[in-house]
Enzyme design. Structure first.
Site, PDB file in Angstrom:
ATOM      1  N   HIS A  52       0.718   2.781  22.413  1.00 46.12           N
ATOM      2  CA  HIS A  52       1.786   3.753  22.651  1.00 46.12           C
ATOM      3  C   HIS A  52       2.739   3.206  23.705  1.00 46.12           C
ATOM      4  O   HIS A  52       2.494   2.143  24.281  1.00 46.12           O
ATOM      5  CB  HIS A  52       1.214   5.115  23.051  1.00 46.12           C
ATOM      6  CG  HIS A  52       0.497   5.138  24.356  1.00 46.12           C
ATOM      7  ND1 HIS A  52      -0.729   4.539  24.560  1.00 46.12           N
ATOM      8  CD2 HIS A  52       0.818   5.723  25.558  1.00 46.12           C
ATOM      9  CE1 HIS A  52      -1.136   4.746  25.805  1.00 46.12           C
ATOM     10  NE2 HIS A  52      -0.212   5.453  26.434  1.00 46.12           N
ATOM     11  N   HIS A  54       3.898   3.977  26.792  1.00 43.50           N
ATOM     12  CA  HIS A  54       3.887   4.103  28.254  1.00 43.50           C
ATOM     13  C   HIS A  54       3.860   2.737  28.934  1.00 43.50           C
ATOM     14  O   HIS A  54       3.202   1.797  28.461  1.00 43.50           O
ATOM     15  CB  HIS A  54       2.704   4.954  28.698  1.00 43.50           C
ATOM     16  CG  HIS A  54       2.882   6.403  28.391  1.00 43.50           C
ATOM     17  ND1 HIS A  54       1.850   7.307  28.385  1.00 43.50           N
ATOM     18  CD2 HIS A  54       4.012   7.123  28.071  1.00 43.50           C
ATOM     19  CE1 HIS A  54       2.314   8.519  28.074  1.00 43.50           C
ATOM     20  NE2 HIS A  54       3.611   8.426  27.877  1.00 43.50           N
ATOM     21  N   ASP A  56       2.436   1.442  31.511  1.00 37.52           N
ATOM     22  CA  ASP A  56       1.200   0.790  31.939  1.00 37.52           C
ATOM     23  C   ASP A  56       0.431   0.201  30.765  1.00 37.52           C
ATOM     24  O   ASP A  56      -0.632  -0.392  30.948  1.00 37.52           O
ATOM     25  CB  ASP A  56       0.314   1.753  32.748  1.00 37.52           C
ATOM     26  CG  ASP A  56      -0.154   2.957  31.963  1.00 37.52           C
ATOM     27  OD1 ASP A  56       0.595   3.441  31.084  1.00 37.52           O
ATOM     28  OD2 ASP A  56      -1.279   3.438  32.213  1.00 37.52           O
ATOM     29  N   HIS A  57       0.996   0.320  29.556  1.00 36.36           N
ATOM     30  CA  HIS A  57       0.423  -0.306  28.359  1.00 36.36           C
ATOM     31  C   HIS A  57       1.354  -1.359  27.768  1.00 36.36           C
ATOM     32  O   HIS A  57       0.909  -2.179  26.966  1.00 36.36           O
ATOM     33  CB  HIS A  57       0.123   0.763  27.296  1.00 36.36           C
ATOM     34  CG  HIS A  57      -0.916   1.748  27.722  1.00 36.36           C
ATOM     35  ND1 HIS A  57      -2.174   1.798  27.165  1.00 36.36           N
ATOM     36  CD2 HIS A  57      -0.902   2.699  28.679  1.00 36.36           C
ATOM     37  CE1 HIS A  57      -2.884   2.758  27.755  1.00 36.36           C
ATOM     38  NE2 HIS A  57      -2.126   3.313  28.677  1.00 36.36           N
ATOM     39  N   HIS A 110      -1.318  12.487  22.896  1.00 33.06           N
ATOM     40  CA  HIS A 110      -0.907  11.963  24.204  1.00 33.06           C
ATOM     41  C   HIS A 110       0.569  11.594  24.166  1.00 33.06           C
ATOM     42  O   HIS A 110       1.346  11.964  25.054  1.00 33.06           O
ATOM     43  CB  HIS A 110      -1.771  10.759  24.546  1.00 33.06           C
ATOM     44  CG  HIS A 110      -1.466  10.123  25.864  1.00 33.06           C
ATOM     45  ND1 HIS A 110      -1.676  10.761  27.066  1.00 33.06           N
ATOM     46  CD2 HIS A 110      -0.969   8.892  26.169  1.00 33.06           C
ATOM     47  CE1 HIS A 110      -1.330   9.964  28.054  1.00 33.06           C
ATOM     48  NE2 HIS A 110      -0.892   8.822  27.537  1.00 33.06           N
ATOM     49  N   ASP A 127      -4.992   5.902  25.090  1.00 36.46           N
ATOM     50  CA  ASP A 127      -5.170   7.071  25.951  1.00 36.46           C
ATOM     51  C   ASP A 127      -5.462   8.337  25.144  1.00 36.46           C
ATOM     52  O   ASP A 127      -5.187   9.441  25.619  1.00 36.46           O
ATOM     53  CB  ASP A 127      -3.922   7.288  26.808  1.00 36.46           C
ATOM     54  CG  ASP A 127      -3.778   6.255  27.912  1.00 36.46           C
ATOM     55  OD1 ASP A 127      -4.658   5.396  28.052  1.00 36.46           O
ATOM     56  OD2 ASP A 127      -2.757   6.309  28.629  1.00 36.46           O
ATOM     57  N   HIS A 165      -8.620   3.326  30.198  1.00 32.62           N
ATOM     58  CA  HIS A 165      -8.697   3.689  31.613  1.00 32.62           C
ATOM     59  C   HIS A 165     -10.138   3.940  32.039  1.00 32.62           C
ATOM     60  O   HIS A 165     -10.961   4.421  31.244  1.00 32.62           O
ATOM     61  CB  HIS A 165      -7.884   4.958  31.911  1.00 32.62           C
ATOM     62  CG  HIS A 165      -6.407   4.754  31.826  1.00 32.62           C
ATOM     63  ND1 HIS A 165      -5.672   4.242  32.866  1.00 32.62           N
ATOM     64  CD2 HIS A 165      -5.538   4.993  30.823  1.00 32.62           C
ATOM     65  CE1 HIS A 165      -4.389   4.177  32.516  1.00 32.62           C
ATOM     66  NE2 HIS A 165      -4.289   4.631  31.274  1.00 32.62           N
TER      67      HIS A 165
END
Length: 254
Positions: A52, A54, A56-57, A110, A127, A165
């Protein structure tokens, strides 16, 4: 084939899948740990898998692509810079010279376009599903997330779950609030506390474990429903309503 966790930021896992000197990485939010791993192992980076949009990915895509020129796969319905190939539900991939076969699962909730990658015995779910928990609903609806988790919960019990995570201990504190009398949660919490005391990951978990300890996969259980109704002050009509109440509770849980 080997699957190795690469730690990033405070609690992210970038998953490195390795076979015969070649590597695929999942959700590289930071290029630095990936570059270090590739250099230490003398590996060729063949592909990047994104679940996805975001940051941090996705934050490591540009640097890794500039240096290694891998294929970069990700969800067709999300705007992600650097993708070379976009994927929709039921797409299939063959990577690492045939050693890694993957099918794509659409799991919105998410984010609106979130996808997961399933290989025989292993699920890379970003996530969507965590050990003991699930992702926040930033874009999707409770009904979407409940349906997505239902798809994942229907996988074979021995499917290993590689989420993105290290949230397990905090998730289990919530799980125990929901089901304080569940002996599986109590035992699993002890195991995970012991792992973290040694700075070891609690991931991967398995679908079978999650079906026993994860409240978001247990919305059809009477004890879970009773607790959700008690906390929400509502009569909850079905498992989907229980899920929505649990997710609201978890958002405020400390």
């Amino acid at each position: 084939m080997q699957i190795v966790p690469l730690s990033a930021f405070s609690d992210n896992y970038i998953w490195a899948i390795v076979a015969d000197g070649h590597c695929v990485v999942v959700d590289p939010g930071d290029a630095t740990p990936v570059e270090r791993f590739l250099a230490e192992r003398h590996l060729t980076l063949d592909a990047i898998l994104i679940t996805h949009h975001h940051g941090d990915h996705t934050g490591g895509i540009a640097a890794l692509s500039a240096r290694h020129h891998p294929k970069v796969f990700g969800p067709a319905t999300e705007a992600i810079a650097g993708l070379t190939d976009t994927l929709t539900d039921s797409a299939t991939l063959s990577l690492l010279n045939g050693a890694l076969s993957l099918s794509v699962m659409a799991v919105p909730g998410h984010t609106a376009g979130h996808i997961a990658y399933l290989s025989p015995g292993a699920l890379f779910c970003g996530d969507t599903l965590f050990s003991g928990g699930c992702g926040r609903l930033f874009e999707g609806t409770p009904a979407q997330m409940h349906a997505s988790l239902g798809r994942l919960a229907a996988l074979p019990d021995d499917t290993r779950v590689y989420c993105a995570h290290e949230y397990t201990q905090s998730n289990l504190r919530f799980a125990l609030a929901v089901e304080p009398g569940n002996p599986d949660i109590v035992a699993y919490s002890g195991q995970c506390d012991a792992l973290r005391a040694q700075a070891r990951p609690t991931i991967p978990t398995t679908i079978g474990v999650e079906r026993r300890i994860n409240p978001f996969l247990r919305c059809d259980q009477a004890d879970v429903r009773r607790m959700a109704e008690a906390v929400s002050g509502e009569t909850l009509a079905d498992a989907g309503a229980v899920f929505a109440a649990l997710r609201r509770w978890k958002n405020e849980f400390r």
